[in-house]
Design an enzyme around this catalytic site. Structure first.
Site, PDB file in Angstrom:
ATOM      1  N   ASP A 178      -1.615  -7.382   4.292  1.00  0.00           N
ATOM      2  CA  ASP A 178      -0.306  -7.343   3.631  1.00  0.00           C
ATOM      3  C   ASP A 178       0.447  -6.088   4.073  1.00  0.00           C
ATOM      4  OD1 ASP A 178       1.835  -7.213   1.577  1.00  0.00           O
ATOM      5  OD2 ASP A 178       0.719  -8.878   0.720  1.00  0.00           O
ATOM      6  N   SER A 227       6.582 -10.342  -0.576  1.00  0.00           N
ATOM      7  CA  SER A 227       5.350 -11.060  -0.226  1.00  0.00           C
ATOM      8  C   SER A 227       5.326 -12.488  -0.766  1.00  0.00           C
ATOM      9  CB  SER A 227       4.123 -10.306  -0.743  1.00  0.00           C
ATOM     10  OG  SER A 227       3.989  -9.095  -0.058  1.00  0.00           O
ATOM     11  N   THR A 288       0.575 -13.098  -2.610  1.00  0.00           N
ATOM     12  CA  THR A 288      -0.014 -13.662  -1.391  1.00  0.00           C
ATOM     13  C   THR A 288      -1.073 -14.716  -1.707  1.00  0.00           C
ATOM     14  OG1 THR A 288       0.523 -11.604  -0.293  1.00  0.00           O
ATOM     15  CG2 THR A 288      -1.005 -13.058   0.849  1.00  0.00           C
ATOM     16  N   GLU A 441      -7.072 -11.792   2.156  1.00  0.00           N
ATOM     17  CA  GLU A 441      -5.969 -10.815   2.196  1.00  0.00           C
ATOM     18  C   GLU A 441      -6.432  -9.390   1.932  1.00  0.00           C
ATOM     19  OE1 GLU A 441      -3.415 -10.444  -1.180  1.00  0.00           O
ATOM     20  OE2 GLU A 441      -1.774  -9.581  -0.024  1.00  0.00           O
ATOM     21  N   ASP A 446      -0.630  -2.802   1.970  1.00  0.00           N
ATOM     22  CA  ASP A 446       0.742  -2.783   1.441  1.00  0.00           C
ATOM     23  C   ASP A 446       0.861  -1.925   0.187  1.00  0.00           C
ATOM     24  OD1 ASP A 446       3.523  -4.025   1.155  1.00  0.00           O
ATOM     25  OD2 ASP A 446       2.585  -4.665  -0.717  1.00  0.00           O
ATOM     26  N   HIS A 450       3.120   1.402  -0.197  1.00  0.00           N
ATOM     27  CA  HIS A 450       4.229   1.536  -1.163  1.00  0.00           C
ATOM     28  C   HIS A 450       4.200   2.901  -1.841  1.00  0.00           C
ATOM     29  CE1 HIS A 450       6.428  -2.233  -1.436  1.00  0.00           C
ATOM     30  NE2 HIS A 450       5.301  -2.917  -1.376  1.00  0.00           N
ATOM     31  N   ASP A 491       2.514 -10.274   6.427  1.00  0.00           N
ATOM     32  CA  ASP A 491       3.630 -11.011   5.842  1.00  0.00           C
ATOM     33  C   ASP A 491       4.961 -10.288   6.030  1.00  0.00           C
ATOM     34  OD1 ASP A 491       2.693  -9.001   4.204  1.00  0.00           O
ATOM     35  OD2 ASP A 491       2.787 -10.174   2.358  1.00  0.00           O
ATOM     36  N   HIS A 492       4.888  -8.989   6.331  1.00  0.00           N
ATOM     37  CA  HIS A 492       6.079  -8.154   6.530  1.00  0.00           C
ATOM     38  C   HIS A 492       5.559  -6.772   6.852  1.00  0.00           C
ATOM     39  CE1 HIS A 492       5.172  -6.072   2.869  1.00  0.00           C
ATOM     40  NE2 HIS A 492       4.934  -7.244   2.318  1.00  0.00           N
ATOM     41  N   HIS A 626       9.613  -2.545   1.740  1.00  0.00           N
ATOM     42  CA  HIS A 626       9.318  -3.260   2.984  1.00  0.00           C
ATOM     43  C   HIS A 626      10.415  -3.026   4.022  1.00  0.00           C
ATOM     44  CE1 HIS A 626       7.022  -6.338   0.279  1.00  0.00           C
ATOM     45  NE2 HIS A 626       6.505  -5.135   0.273  1.00  0.00           N
TER      46      HIS A 626
END
Ligand SMILES: *[C@@H]1O[C@H](CO)[C@@H](O)[C@H](O)[C@H]1NC(C)=O
Ligand SMILES: *[C@@H]1O[C@H](CO)[C@@H](O)[C@H](O)[C@H]1NC(C)=O
Ligand SMILES: *[C@@H]1O[C@H](CO)[C@@H](O)[C@H](O)[C@H]1NC(C)=O
Ligand SMILES: *[C@@H]1O[C@H](CO)[C@@H](O)[C@H](O)[C@H]1NC(C)=O
Ligand SMILES: *[C@@H]1O[C@H](CO)[C@@H](O)[C@H](O)[C@H]1NC(C)=O
Ligand SMILES: *[C@@H]1O[C@H](CO)[C@@H](O)[C@H](O)[C@H]1NC(C)=O
Ligand SMILES: *[C@@H]1O[C@H](CO)[C@@H](O)[C@H](O)[C@H]1NC(C)=O
Ligand SMILES: *[C@@H]1O[C@H](CO)[C@@H](O)[C@H](O)[C@H]1NC(C)=O
Ligand SMILES: *[C@@H]1O[C@H](CO)[C@@H](O)[C@H](O)[C@H]1NC(C)=O
Ligand SMILES: *[C@@H]1O[C@H](CO)[C@@H](O)[C@H](O)[C@H]1NC(C)=O
Ligand SMILES: *[C@@H]1O[C@H](CO)[C@@H](O)[C@H](O)[C@H]1NC(C)=O
Ligand SMILES: *[C@H]1O[C@@H](CO)[C@H](O)[C@@H](O)[C@@H]1NC(C)=O
Ligand SMILES: [Zn+2]
Length: 669
Positions: A178, A227, A288, A441, A446, A450, A491-492, A626
């Site tokens: 992620d 996500s 996700t 995942e 991610d 963050h 996913d990004h 993101h």
């Protein structure tokens, strides 16, 4: 005649202004005009994939889109569907379903920041219909046409891709890092693999994949995705809006009636009766994992998401989903009875009633049978990070994290590798003939990015890589590697990179922020990586029993004098000392007593030896966000050639579905 023409012209102008004024705030994503068709223009379908159609006709009551003389929506709109080269038919006749009921509601939205600041939302009245669970079987071009308000039209051109129903892969294993970008992979490789004079002596498992592609992550109505939206695109082939899971977001109040699209998990189960595994280090109701079975425009409906894992979509005719074979992750608060669980029910009991074995720690996970459906929930909220489970283990002592909802700490949590290997053992045992689909995942790449905890984020990335290596090894050992499409993607991204190194001893010895910044070394002063790399076959944090041909690679020292000068481009106010946070995950910014509770300031105890760097985001943000970047797609196995080059996130769905033989070019008899 005159009036009608000017009304038509006015409708067109209203639509035009909707696009120019409402750039960042929208009346309804995917619907620039006052007549909306969802799925909208330009979308693609897998032959035979189930979906719902929603049409809405909007009448703006005030704001910039008002059309003089038009203050209630036309309720006499028509939707027709035309297959290229054939006559258009009313939608209900085309799909051979009864004409749906008319629905009406109203909603409000803000046109821009000024309207929001002044609290002057624009009001819209709506007339709508939903055509539920339809499918297009024959490949080709289709035009859906909505005629409303006496002569206005909205078109949606749809493509049913020409995908043959033949199957080339028995299994698919899809790894999602992620938020993982090429920059993060590069940094992970740097700290975990030794290089001599610029030449790596070993590489990541991902680096060995034969095919590399890039996927573009843009969503339907915003170029930055979240996500939920991106997972929906990856699993269903349909881009959506931020926060939406497996649906196009409509404007109605309930988050559960939005038009759904069938996901790879649902189709694979429906068509082949194949096994499905869902594994994540996040709380398992997170976006996700959720997007595999949930259909709601609000990813925050956590309880309903967990219910959808087990029961599928119960309130609409949908698929014959009956629950995954394996569901492993965190998020116990949606399982034990209480305010976090759906209708307050005990979801451990609900799963048990449907013949799931329930395990709540790693010891029990390892010991459990390979032949039962298994639910494994190992902590409240997100699971602990690799760094806390393997290096700074005191941080596991965190009351109220135990998955039984008691006051104790979740000290016996599996890692991503433990969960993934067990999932594979169960899926392999239960689905020898029909194959399996596993999504695994690494969620906290991610989550830790963050909160600007780069070390923890990279630790998660290395754990993902270690899991990939172990997976390839396991698939080979059971003779399934050649029949399994293995994908590693994200996913990004986040705007992260490494720009040099930091002499932390020098930094800690300086008094002022401006002097501390002198500790950053760029270009030739970046030097070489000072992270020590284990070079044995059983280094720190590895499973001693699992034999690889090469050693797994994690740094053995996360606190060298020279660390990485690393960071992301979207930040709240924060302090940086470029040193690993030994006492647990970072908390860069928080709200301070005496100020507005929605404004975030530096957390002064985070990185005390460091210095303040002011943020770039609005002060209402307490963490990073993101970014736009394309993300990598590594593939190997049957159909690997379909994942090279540059393509959209939805193409991952079509590539997997094609490889698994999930298209159906004529209706079931
Ligand atoms: C509704 O639309 C149909 C054709 O689209 C038209 O024949 C009919 O007169 C309309 N009814 C009303 C009440 O406007
Ligand atoms: C919007 O709908 C609500 C309830 O359905 C109704 O009470 C209200 O009057 C409506 N507002 C407008 C402006 O039509
Ligand atoms: C629309 O009307 C409502 C109700 O009167 C009002 O609260 C709102 O501020 C108006 N919005 C605009 C953009 O004028
Ligand atoms: C629709 O528009 C046509 C001309 O564009 C006009 O003759 C007709 O009266 C209109 N019908 C309604 C119901 O407004
Ligand atoms: C959509 O289809 C219509 C009818 O075939 C065609 O005229 C139009 O150009 C198409 N639009 C796009 C964007 O492809
Ligand atoms: C589905 O319907 C049941 C029974 O009416 C209800 O209890 C439940 O809340 C509904 N589920 C959702 C997700 O709306
Ligand atoms: C793990 O779970 C089992 C029951 O499934 C329990 O007996 C055991 O005490 C647990 N171990 C730990 C360390 O919590
Ligand atoms: C599950 O399968 C693995 C690998 O085949 C095996 O080592 C293990 O003993 C099995 N576990 C149980 C409980 O049967
Ligand atoms: C897998 O494929 C490779 C290359 O095509 C082949 O050499 C190998 O024998 C295959 N292994 C199995 C178990 O089918
Ligand atoms: C701000 O902090 C206070 C306590 O310090 C907390 O109660 C409040 O929920 C926080 N507000 C936000 C928006 O996080
Ligand atoms: C910089 O950050 C500090 C600490 O959060 C804050 O007090 C100050 O207002 C910030 N400056 C700006 C320009 O936002
Ligand atoms: C859906 O369930 C699976 C597993 O029980 C079956 O294998 C499928 O045949 C079934 N599909 C339909 C359309 O009933
Ligand atoms: Zn995120």
């Amino acid at each position: 005649m005159r009036t009608q023409l000017s009304l038509k012209a006015a409708l067109a102008i209203g639509a035009f202004c909707a696009q120019c004024a409402a750039q960042t705030y929208r009346r309804l994503g995917g619907c620039p005009t006052l007549g909306c068709i969802l799925p909208p223009d330009q979308v693609d379908f897998l032959p035979g994939q189930y979906f719902d159609i929603r049409v809405e006709v909007h009448a703006p009551l005030n704001g910039s889109e008002v059309v003089p003389g038009y203050n209630k929506p036309d309720t006499n709109f028509t939707l027709t569907i035309e297959k290229e080269g054939e006559a258009a038919k009313p939608a209900a006749a085309f799909f051979n379903i009864p004409e749906p009921q008319l629905e009406t509601w109203n909603f409000t939205w803000y046109e821009d920041l000024f309207a929001k600041a002044a609290n002057t939302p624009s009001q819209v009245k709506v007339a709508a219909k939903a055509y539920r669970r339809v499918a297009l079987y024959e490949p080709g071009q289709y035009v859906a046409m909505l005629e409303y308000q006496n002569g206005s039209t909205t078109y949606a051109n749809w493509t049913v891709r020409d995908i043959a129903p033949s199957r080339r892969a028995k299994n698919v294993v899809m790894f999602i890092g992620d938020g993982m970008t090429t920059n993060m992979i590069t940094a992970g490789r740097l700290i975990a693999h030794q290089s001599i004079n610029g030449k790596y002596q070993s590489k990541l498992a991902m680096d060995s994949f034969p095919v590399l592609g890039h996927q573009m992550t843009h969503s339907l109505d915003s170029f930055i995705t979240d996500s939920a939206n991106s997972a929906s695109a990856l699993y269903s082939g349909h881009k959506s809006s931020v926060n939406a899971l497996g649906v196009y977001a409509d404007s109605s109040k309930t988050p559960f009636d939005d038009p759904k699209v069938e996901t790879i998990a649902e189709i694979f189960h429906r068509i082949h009766g194949g096994g499905v595994g869902i594994v994540s280090t996040a709380f398992i109701a997170d976006a996700t994992p959720a997007a595999l079975t949930a259909h709601t425009r609000d990813r925050g409906q956590y309880g309903a998401v967990v219910d959808s894992f087990l029961n599928g979509i119960t309130n609409y005719t949908w698929t014959n989903w009956t629950g995954p074979d394996v569901l492993f992750g965190g998020g116990a608060e949606q399982f034990y009875p209480g305010k976090g669980s759906f209708q307050g029910k005990d979801y451990y009991a609900e799963f048990s009633r449907k013949d799931y074995t329930v395990v709540l720690n790693n010891t029990a996970l390892q010991a459990t049978s390979n032949s039962s459906k298994t639910l494994g929930i190992f902590s409240v909220s997100n699971m602990a990070t690799w760094l806390d489970r393997n290096v700074y283990t005191n941080n596991l002592q965190k009351p109220k994290t135990a998955p039984d909802g008691s006051n104790s700490s979740a000290t016996d949590q599996p890692g991503l590798k433990d969960m993934t290997l067990k999932a594979l053992e169960i899926l392999h045992t239960r689905h020898q003939q029909d194959g399996f689909f596993l999504m695994s995942e690494a969620a906290s790449i991610d989550k830790q990015m963050h909160t600007l905890d780069y070390d923890r984020s990279l630790g998660e990335l290395l754990e993902l890589d270690d899991t990939i290596k172990a997976t390839l090894h396991y698939l080979e050992s059971i003779g399934e590697l050649n029949d399994t499409l293995v994908l590693v993607t994200a996913d990004h991204g986040h705007g992260f990179d490494v720009m040099g190194s930091v002499d932390t001893r020098y930094l800690n010895a300086q008094d002022t922020a401006r002097e501390k910044r002198g500790a950053v070394g760029t270009y030739q002063q970046s030097g070489l990586s000072q992270y020590l790399v284990a070079n044995s076959s059983a280094p720190i944090g590895s499973d001693q029993n699992l034999v690889y041909s090469e050693g797994v690679n994690f740094p053995t020292n996360w606190d060298p004098r020279y660390t990485l000068f690393q960071g992301a481009t979207a930040n709240p106010d924060r302090r940086e000392n470029y040193q690993v946070h030994k006492d647990g995950p970072r908390l860069p910014a928080l709200n301070i007593t005496g100020f507005s509770s929605t404004d975030y300031y530096v957390n002064y105890v985070d990185a005390v030896t460091g210095f303040v760097i002011n943020g770039t985001l609005p002060v209402s943000a307490d963490q990073g966000v993101h970014s736009l970047t394309d993300v990598p797609v590594f593939s190997q196995g049957p159909c690997q050639e379909n994942f090279g080059g540059v393509f959209g996130n939805v193409d991952i769905f079509f590539g997997m579905a094609a490889c698994l033989g999930l298209s159906r070019t004529c209706p079931p008899s």
